[in-house]
Design a protein around this motif. Sequence first.
Motif: not given
Length: 490
Positions: A247-255
């Motif tokens: 989830t943290a990785t996905s959040m980083g991509v979106v951010d």
Amino acid sequence: MALHDVLLGSISSHPLITLFVLSTGLLLSRCIYQLAFHPLAHVPGPLFARISSLWLYYHAYVGDEATVINKAHAQYGPYVRVSPNEVDISDADAVAPIYVNRGGFLKAPCYANFDIDGHKTIFSTIDMEYRARRAKAVVPMFSTKNIRENEAALYGCADRMVDRMEEEAKTGLPVNVLNIARSLAIDAVSTHLFRENYNGTSEKGPRLSVSAFVDAFVAVGRFFYLPTSVFLWLEWAIEKCVPDEHTATSMGVVDKFVDNLVDQTPPGAQNYPGRLIPLGLERSEVKAQCKDLMFAGTDSTGMNFATLCRQLALNPDKYEILRKEIVDNANADEKRQDIQALPYLSGVIKESLRISMANPTRLPHVVPEGGWTFKGVTFPAGSFVGCSAYELHFNERVFPNPFSFQPERWLEENLTPDAMKSFFAFGAGPRACIARNLATVELYMGTERLVERDVLRGARACQDKVEIYEWFNSSVKGEKIELIWEKPRV
């Protein structure tokens, strides 16, 4: 007298016993008040729900809220008390006064649990002036005229989605159409509103890079009804104690995508952030508003389109009717109709929206000053009332065989006033889904292109039943809605 004196002496000499007796007395007094003297005591419901909000918190958390409340309606009637101060209403006539008339009632405070990065969004705020200023700036982007002007780019998203589904269908392996549907949704939202394609349809992995981000926000629905102070503490505790690297990785991509989008938006740009920046909003809020759109647009439309694909695979006879209508229209030359005027296609879209349950649970709003009386039942000011898509869409009286996929329900000769009144896929009134026009166009375009190219021919549903967690935004158990082509396409 001696026994009485002993008991009094025991209580006075043992503070813990005193505390226990007082606590028990207060608890019993509160229960008696909730059941007999509370202003909503006249509304029936499960005993524990009438006594404590814990009943609602529990069913929201485990994800069976809509089903359990539906059973309660079968037992108690159209009004069910689901917590001491909250009532679920299964009557479609309540939609207009709660959500539409004079702007409807205000949203319940628990919507603040959907704030993003510490900012209220157009969806989560309960402040009408706060919302109106921001919504006024961006609403033109959702107009029919604006969407038509960007039709070619949106069709491009649909075509790339069909290419991807066709490519995966050739493998002979199960295809997660939920994942592919989400790729269409994120690309359409970003292409139209941001003027920058996220390119989800180009991703080849088993899950979209945006999916964990979306699922994290969906999971907020487990705690939707909690007081915001409790929710914020719990959210912090979960993040610290149960970190999720994926989830943290996905959040980083979106951010990163949103940061670049907002930071590179030039003055005067007419995309979504370009319309918000001139309002003088903090950059962090503009980014939060963009992330809110990415979440909501990807989740709901992804669920709706995946449901549509599955139902067409399950009902090949209805698929043939739809294909004939679409192909005939494509070959009609100068008599070709706008796709939203095609009756059977429109029926397929509406029926898919009816049964997909992208947002199955209640939309709670607050009864205003002076209270509200509906069909002889009085609801006091400050109490929470709401309707749910689950109750309205699966009403057997309005929709016979409600769990059956019947696009014919929506044909002009079969359509009833009750059906129109009970359609609640996007909510209702001024707080209805701001992106409903765009979401609907995505479904029409995606379905038209998919059926024109006959991609669903030979597809079979892998799951006997798609089970969901009935949170504010539903979550598919297993995160898959799969189809398989037994004879791989060539």
